[in-house]
Design a protein around this motif. Structure first.
Motif, PDB file in Angstrom:
ATOM      1  N   LEU A 152       0.831  -1.189   0.000  1.00  0.00           N
ATOM      2  CA  LEU A 152       0.000   0.000   0.000  1.00  0.00           C
ATOM      3  C   LEU A 152       0.873   1.247   0.000  1.00  0.00           C
ATOM      4  N   PRO A 153       0.392   2.349  -0.587  1.00  0.00           N
ATOM      5  CA  PRO A 153       1.179   3.583  -0.569  1.00  0.00           C
ATOM      6  C   PRO A 153       1.382   4.084   0.857  1.00  0.00           C
ATOM      7  N   GLN A 154       2.506   4.717   1.096  1.00  0.00           N
ATOM      8  CA  GLN A 154       2.850   5.195   2.427  1.00  0.00           C
ATOM      9  C   GLN A 154       2.471   6.656   2.652  1.00  0.00           C
ATOM     10  N   SER A 155       2.335   7.412   1.580  1.00  0.00           N
ATOM     11  CA  SER A 155       1.991   8.833   1.682  1.00  0.00           C
ATOM     12  C   SER A 155       0.741   9.121   0.858  1.00  0.00           C
ATOM     13  N   PRO A 156      -0.184   9.936   1.378  1.00  0.00           N
ATOM     14  CA  PRO A 156      -1.411  10.219   0.631  1.00  0.00           C
ATOM     15  C   PRO A 156      -1.145  11.038  -0.625  1.00  0.00           C
TER      16      PRO A 156
END
Length: 354
Positions: free
Chosen positions: A290-294
């Motif tokens: 999953l991505p770590q930063s929005p």
């Protein structure tokens, strides 16, 4: 049994008034004609449940202009109770009004009603198979309804025993996949040639949203039950990648307990997916985590709807604010640069691109 559609606005008013309060909207009709404009964005505003104050907005990106209440202005009647979704097929618009149990068919340039389909329990989403067959999912009916887009007649149903709700739909080959959200954990598989349920895939608790990418991978978001005490269970939400051909789960991405992911959507080339989890998140479909930063940060409000323009890859984010006052839609460039802010009707939830 087939149900023939009579195109009568007087009859339409009587019919829909039986389902929900219909005092919302102007009495006098307004003429529109956007036939010279190729690009536009429809926004369905749910309104408040049982208030009959759903509405339809139309946004013109090139001019940065929005026209609210276009359905009621064009037809002199209200849209109904809870505008759920909208599709365009063969240049005709189809608006699903959930709690009113109706689908309105409109001209996408004048917004005039061309017909309607009624007799539905709690319709949610549409999927068009060809000029003569389309599916409608339902929140409470334990069946998918089949109708003919040309004649606007209901022509059959597909029973989904043991599954009271069906939601979004995507197709691979002749098979259609739909998520069972309410107190369920299944993705149902429909043979679209035989119009029968043929298989299912078990995922986490309450699959809330689905999409399919360019590699024919099915992406499924679950909400984990949403709250402690849910009779279906309560666990951490997940994002699944499933091979549509083999129907095997290839990877499960797990969120934190208490997260509320929703609204998974693809860009126009279907190589990048987006979803809401307070913030807006983006990830390539080949990623292994999953991505770590929005992508677009949470601003303390309620991001409620999300869509990506398939033509421009611009991102549209619907903000429900408090579900009472008129909502807001934010328009972003493909790299998340703010482009425009629009005031809409109450609870903007879904988008449809002309």
């Amino acid at each position: 049994m087939k149900r023939h559609i009579q195109i009568s606005l007087i009859g339409l008013w009587i019919l829909i008034s039986c389902h929900a309060c219909m005092k919302y909207g102007p009495a006098n009709e307004v003429s529109f004609d956007f036939s010279n404009e190729k690009h536009g964005v429809f926004i369905t505003n749910e309104g408040n449940f049982m208030y009959g104050n759903a509405s339809l907005s139309y946004y013109r990106p090139e001019k940065k202009e929005i026209e609210n209440e276009i359905f009621s202005k064009a037809n002199g009647i209200s849209l109904g109770d809870v505008a759920q979704s909208m599709n365009i097929y063969n240049g005709i618009g189809y608006i699903v009004v959930n709690n009113s149990g109706v689908i309105f068919i409109i001209d996408i340039n004048t917004f005039k009603v061309k017909g309607y389909i009624s007799g539905l329990t709690s319709p949610r989403y549409l999927h068009f198979l060809n000029d003569e067959k389309a599916y409608v999912t339902d929140l409470y009916a334990s069946r998918i309804t089949i109708f003919n887009p040309q004649t606007m007649e209901i022509t059959g149903t597909i029973n989904t025993p043991g599954h009271r709700s069906t939601e979004q739909m995507v197709q691979f080959d002749k098979y259609l996949f739909t998520n069972c959200w309410a107190y369920d954990n299944k993705i149902l598989i429909i043979d679209t040639e035989k119009d029968i349920l043929v298989d299912s895939i078990e995922v986490g608790i309450q699959p809330v949203s689905i999409s399919i990418d360019k590699y024919n991978k099915l992406w499924v978001l679950t909400d984990g039950g949403s709250y402690a005490g849910n009779p279906a269970g309560y666990t951490a939400p997940s994002l699944y990648r499933i091979d549509a051909a083999t129907r095997k789960i290839e990877q499960e991405f797990t969120f934190n307990l208490g997260d509320a992911p929703s609204e998974i959507t693809m860009n126009g080339t279907k190589d990048t997916l987006y979803f809401i989890n307070k913030s807006i998140w983006r990830m390539n479909v080949t990623e292994r985590q999953l991505p770590q930063s929005p992508f677009i940060k949470y601003n303390g409000t309620i991001y409620y709807g999300l869509a990506v323009d398939p033509f421009s890859s611009e991102i549209y984010v619907a903000d429900a604010i408090d579900y009472v006052q008129p909502g807001i839609v934010y328009r972003f460039s493909p790299d998340a640069h703010p482009l425009d802010t629009l005031r809409t009707g109450i609870t903007p939830g879904a988008f449809c691109f002309k």
